[in-house]
Design a protein around this motif. Structure first.
Motif, PDB file in Angstrom:
ATOM      1  N   ALA A 165     -43.858   0.141 -16.460  1.00 34.62           N
ATOM      2  CA  ALA A 165     -44.740  -0.316 -17.533  1.00 34.62           C
ATOM      3  C   ALA A 165     -46.187   0.097 -17.284  1.00 34.62           C
ATOM      4  CB  ALA A 165     -44.663  -1.832 -17.671  1.00 34.62           C
ATOM      5  N   ARG A 247     -42.156  -4.546 -24.988  1.00 32.92           N
ATOM      6  CA  ARG A 247     -42.881  -3.333 -24.613  1.00 32.92           C
ATOM      7  C   ARG A 247     -43.315  -2.594 -25.872  1.00 32.92           C
ATOM      8  NH1 ARG A 247     -40.856  -1.640 -19.493  1.00 32.92           N
ATOM      9  NH2 ARG A 247     -41.697   0.462 -19.712  1.00 32.92           N
ATOM     10  N   GLY A 251     -45.871   1.709 -23.744  1.00 32.47           N
ATOM     11  CA  GLY A 251     -45.456   1.125 -22.475  1.00 32.47           C
ATOM     12  C   GLY A 251     -46.178  -0.127 -22.058  1.00 32.47           C
ATOM     13  N   ARG A 252     -47.068  -0.652 -22.874  1.00 33.36           N
ATOM     14  CA  ARG A 252     -47.766  -1.889 -22.520  1.00 33.36           C
ATOM     15  C   ARG A 252     -46.888  -3.082 -22.861  1.00 33.36           C
ATOM     16  NH1 ARG A 252     -53.173  -0.212 -21.787  1.00 33.36           N
ATOM     17  NH2 ARG A 252     -53.575   1.809 -22.729  1.00 33.36           N
ATOM     18  N   TRP A 253     -47.257  -4.230 -22.299  1.00 36.49           N
ATOM     19  CA  TRP A 253     -46.484  -5.453 -22.528  1.00 36.49           C
ATOM     20  C   TRP A 253     -47.236  -6.389 -23.465  1.00 36.49           C
ATOM     21  CZ3 TRP A 253     -41.550  -6.336 -21.052  1.00 36.49           C
ATOM     22  CH2 TRP A 253     -41.033  -5.580 -20.005  1.00 36.49           C
TER      23      TRP A 253
END
Length: 358
Positions: A165, A247, A251-253
Motif C-alpha cells: 500500500a 484501497r 494504492g492509498r487506504w
C-alpha cells in the motif's frame, strides 16, 4: 470431476497463477478462469474482505450476474441473515467452504451456490461464491474439498498484497466525506468531500443513486451492516458502527465508518457514513497481519521505534534480553530488513502503524 492426477495438476496451475498475480483483481481473474476447469459454474462473485470486520471491500469481481443492484440485493440478503450459511459463520467453520441451496436468489435461475472464505491465521481476506443455474446438480464433495484447499494459499496471497500500500496521504486530501442514508438504506444526501473520495475508488459493482453518484457495493454494504446491527441491538443511543478499509486506485487506504442514528423517541433515524483517509490506528491490524507479526513482535517493534535499547525493552516487558533479541531477529526476517532503522522505516514510515508512547 477430473481424475486425481488431473486435480493435482489443476491445483498446481491455480496456485502458480495466483503467485504470479500482481494485485488482488488479477488474482481473482486468473483463479476464476483456472477454477472453471475443475469446478464448473455459471456465475461467480469474488471479493476481498476487511480482515478485521469481515465486510466486503475492493476489489470485487462479478461474473455473469448482472448489474450492481443485483449485487446489492445479494449482500443485503447476506447481512440480513437470510443466507442458509452466512460468510461470518463459514469463516469460523472447520472447513471454509460449503454448498448451499436457496430459492431466494437475487439472480433468476441461480440457486446452487458454493461459497468459501479465503482465510489464513484466523483472518478472512476474501470470499467467493460460485453459482450453478436452476436444474443443475449441486456441488459435490470433491468440488467442495478442492475449493476449500485453495482457501489458505489464496488468503496468504491477498494478505501479501497489503504490504504494497501507498500510505502517504495526498497533500490535497479534503476533510471527512459524509453520505446519509434513510432508514431503508437509500442514499439521501452527500457532501463534496465524499464525492472526492468516491472518485478515487476502483471499478466494481455500483448502485445508482438520485444524488448523481454511483455508490460502490462496499459502501452500501457498510451502511446496511450499520442499520442491521442497530435493529438487532434495539437502537441504543450510541448506535452500532460498521467499519471497512478500502484501497484507492493509487494504492492509498481509506476507511469508512457507518453508524445508525436514532430519531425522536429513539426511533429509527438516518445512517451516517463517514469516509476519510485511514489513520494510524485504523491500519494497525492490517499491517500487523500483512507482515505476520505476533502481538509480542508488534509490541517490541513499537518500543524500538521509541529508541529503546534491548535492555530497556526487556525491563519494560519483564522478559530477558535474549528473548527480546530473538523477537527482533524474527521480525527482521518477516519484514525483510537487516537493521532497526530499516525496520522502523518500513513499518512506521511506509505503513500506518500507530507509534506507541512511553
Amino acid at each position: 470431476m477430473p481424475s486425481p492426477s488431473a486435480i493435482r495438476r489443476r491445483r498446481t496451475e491455480v496456485l502458480s497463477s495466483a503467485e504470479r498475480a500482481e494485485h488482488a483483481g488479477e488474482l481473482f481473474a486468473v483463479t476464476s478462469a483456472r477454477l472453471q476447469r475443475v469446478v464448473a459454474f455459471d456465475a461467480a462473485v469474488w471479493s476481498a474482505t476487511d480482515p478485521e470486520t469481515g465486510l466486503v471491500t475492493a476489489p470485487m469481481r462479478v461474473e455473469n450476474l448482472g448489474g450492481g443492484e443485483h449485487c446489492a440485493a445479494y449482500w443485503e440478503s447476506e447481512i440480513l441473515g437470510e443466507s442458509a450459511l452466512p460468510f461470518r459463520d463459514l469463516a469460523r467453520a472447520a472447513v471454509p467452504a460449503a454448498s448451499v441451496r436457496s430459492g431466494r436468489r437475487p439472480w433468476q435461475g441461480e440457486n446452487e451456490e458454493l461459497r468459501a472464505v479465503l482465510r489464513t491465521a484466523g483472518r478472512p481476506w476474501g470470499v467467493v461464491s460460485l453459482f450453478r443455474g436452476k436444474g443443475r446438480a449441486p456441488f459435490g464433495a470433491e468440488e467442495l474439498e478442492f475449493v476449500a484447499g485453495l482457501s489458505m494459499p489464496l488468503a496468504a496471497r491477498l494478505r501479501a498484497f497489503a504490504r504494497r500500500a501507498e500510505v502517504r496521504q495526498a497533500p490535497d486530501a479534503p476533510g471527512p466525506g459524509l453520505v446519509l442514508f434513510d432508514p431503508s438504506g437509500t442514499a439521501t444526501s452527500i457532501n463534496e468531500e465524499a464525492r472526492h473520495y468516491l472518485a478515487q475508488l476502483p471499478d466494481g459493482p455500483y448502485v445508482s443513486t438520485a444524488l448523481g453518484v454511483r455508490l460502490p457495493i462496499w459502501i452500501v454494504t457498510a451502511a446496511l451492516q450499520a442499520r442491521t446491527s442497530a435493529h438487532a441491538h434495539g437502537l441504543v443511543s450510541e448506535g452500532q458502527a460498521a467499519l471497512v478499509r478500502i484501497r484507492t486506485v493509487d494504492g492509498r487506504w481509506l476507511v469508512c465508518h457507518a453508524s445508525s442514528l436514532s430519531g425522536p423517541g429513539r426511533s429509527a433515524g438516518p445512517i451516517a457514513l463517514v469516509i476519510e483517509p485511514a489513520a494510524t490506528s485504523d491500519m494497525a491490524v492490517i499491517v500487523a497481519e500483512a507482515y505476520e507479526l505476533s502481538p509480542r513482535e508488534l509490541e517490541i517493534t513499537q518500543l524500538i521505534a521509541l529508541g529503546m535499547t534491548t535492555e530497556e525493552i526487556a525491563g519494560r516487558l519483564f522478559i530477558s534480553p535474549h528473548t527480546v533479541r530473538d523477537h527482533i531477529k524474527s521480525t527482521f526476517g518477516k519484514a525483510q530488513v537487516s537493521s532497526r532503522g530499516e525496520l522502523v522505516a518500513r513499518l512506521f514510515a511506509e505503513n500506518y502503524w500507530p507509534r506507541r508512547t512511553i
